[in-house]
Design a protein around this motif. Structure first.
Motif, PDB file in Angstrom:
ATOM      1  N   PHE A 112      32.663 -25.401  68.725  1.00 43.28           N
ATOM      2  CA  PHE A 112      32.753 -24.212  68.035  1.00 43.28           C
ATOM      3  C   PHE A 112      33.518 -23.346  69.063  1.00 43.28           C
ATOM      4  O   PHE A 112      33.753 -23.238  70.070  1.00 43.28           O
ATOM      5  CB  PHE A 112      31.424 -23.341  68.312  1.00 43.28           C
ATOM      6  N   TRP A 113      34.541 -22.513  68.398  1.00 43.29           N
ATOM      7  CA  TRP A 113      35.320 -21.706  68.969  1.00 43.29           C
ATOM      8  C   TRP A 113      35.197 -20.122  68.878  1.00 43.29           C
ATOM      9  O   TRP A 113      35.218 -19.628  67.670  1.00 43.29           O
ATOM     10  CB  TRP A 113      36.901 -22.181  68.583  1.00 43.29           C
ATOM     11  N   GLY A 114      35.317 -19.292  69.739  1.00 44.50           N
ATOM     12  CA  GLY A 114      35.346 -17.921  69.863  1.00 44.50           C
ATOM     13  C   GLY A 114      33.882 -17.450  69.975  1.00 44.50           C
ATOM     14  O   GLY A 114      33.121 -17.745  69.517  1.00 44.50           O
ATOM     15  N   ILE A 115      34.100 -16.020  70.401  1.00 47.79           N
ATOM     16  CA  ILE A 115      32.693 -15.522  70.821  1.00 47.79           C
ATOM     17  C   ILE A 115      32.294 -14.992  69.585  1.00 47.79           C
ATOM     18  O   ILE A 115      30.975 -14.833  69.513  1.00 47.79           O
ATOM     19  CB  ILE A 115      33.088 -14.210  71.790  1.00 47.79           C
ATOM     20  N   ASP A 116      33.071 -14.798  68.411  1.00 48.09           N
ATOM     21  CA  ASP A 116      32.277 -14.641  67.178  1.00 48.09           C
ATOM     22  C   ASP A 116      31.736 -15.517  66.454  1.00 48.09           C
ATOM     23  O   ASP A 116      30.949 -15.282  65.625  1.00 48.09           O
ATOM     24  CB  ASP A 116      33.298 -13.810  66.241  1.00 48.09           C
ATOM     25  N   GLY A 119      26.586 -16.900  66.891  1.00 42.70           N
ATOM     26  CA  GLY A 119      25.509 -16.972  65.978  1.00 42.70           C
ATOM     27  C   GLY A 119      25.458 -18.186  65.231  1.00 42.70           C
ATOM     28  O   GLY A 119      24.279 -18.887  65.109  1.00 42.70           O
ATOM     29  N   HIS A 120      26.850 -18.740  65.059  1.00 43.75           N
ATOM     30  CA  HIS A 120      26.774 -20.201  64.697  1.00 43.75           C
ATOM     31  C   HIS A 120      26.027 -21.128  65.340  1.00 43.75           C
ATOM     32  O   HIS A 120      25.373 -22.322  65.073  1.00 43.75           O
ATOM     33  CB  HIS A 120      28.312 -20.516  64.144  1.00 43.75           C
ATOM     34  N   VAL A 121      26.478 -21.055  66.843  1.00 45.57           N
ATOM     35  CA  VAL A 121      25.794 -21.910  67.908  1.00 45.57           C
ATOM     36  C   VAL A 121      24.646 -21.683  67.931  1.00 45.57           C
ATOM     37  O   VAL A 121      23.876 -22.833  67.698  1.00 45.57           O
ATOM     38  CB  VAL A 121      26.789 -21.505  69.136  1.00 45.57           C
ATOM     39  N   VAL A 139      25.344 -10.337  66.944  1.00 41.68           N
ATOM     40  CA  VAL A 139      25.498 -11.249  67.789  1.00 41.68           C
ATOM     41  C   VAL A 139      25.849 -10.791  69.135  1.00 41.68           C
ATOM     42  O   VAL A 139      25.829 -11.119  70.111  1.00 41.68           O
ATOM     43  CB  VAL A 139      26.001 -12.572  67.207  1.00 41.68           C
ATOM     44  N   LEU A 140      26.794  -9.714  68.934  1.00 38.64           N
ATOM     45  CA  LEU A 140      27.347  -9.268  70.020  1.00 38.64           C
ATOM     46  C   LEU A 140      26.683  -8.005  70.690  1.00 38.64           C
ATOM     47  O   LEU A 140      26.170  -7.188  70.179  1.00 38.64           O
ATOM     48  CB  LEU A 140      28.808  -8.821  69.834  1.00 38.64           C
TER      49      LEU A 140
END
Length: 140
Positions: A112-116, A119-121, A139-140
């Motif tokens: 997974f890439w990116g702070i956004d 949620g997927h993680v 999520v943030l």
């Protein structure tokens, strides 16, 4: 959070990254060191990529003895660790930061890439949702 980039942004961080790799096996020390380096760079605009700036920070955070050992090994052990970590990141498809390689309880692995994508993680890892909110509102 600041609205200005530090002077000479982005810096060449190779030396400090090699030195940081010397504490990679100790999460508490690593987190304390990264927190301090981050604060000094982004808040105080200290050029933490330069040895004259990062050496005192290492000594303050890690203690003189540990810092001197870590700094002495940066060109050898730190370099090898950074090279290994970089090669691993590229082999898993990394192309930016943050890059996370996660393995869930089913044994499935995904990057997974990116702070956004936190949620997927969380969903991939089947982490419990917080409280009784009915889901992730943010999520943030």
């Amino acid at each position: 959070m600041t609205t200005e980039n530090p002077p000479n942004f982005p810096p060449n961080t190779l030396q400090v990254m090699r030195a940081v790799c010397g504490v990679a096996d100790d999460q508490a020390k690593l987190c304390a060191l990264l927190e301090r380096l981050y604060h000094e760079f982004w808040v105080n605009h200290v050029q933490v990529a330069q040895p004259d700036a990062f050496v005192p920070i290492f000594k303050q955070v890690l203690g003189v003895e540990t810092a001197e050992r870590v700094l002495a090994e940066a060109a050898t052990k730190g370099k090898a660790t950074l090279t290994k970590n970089t090669d691993y990141a590229f082999s898993t498809g990394a192309f930016g930061l943050p890059w996370m390689v996660c393995t869930n309880a089913k044994g499935e692995t995904e990057g997974f890439w990116g702070i956004d994508h936190f949620g997927h993680v969380s969903q991939f890892l089947d982490l419990p949702k917080p409280g009784n909110t009915g889901g992730w509102k943010s999520v943030l």
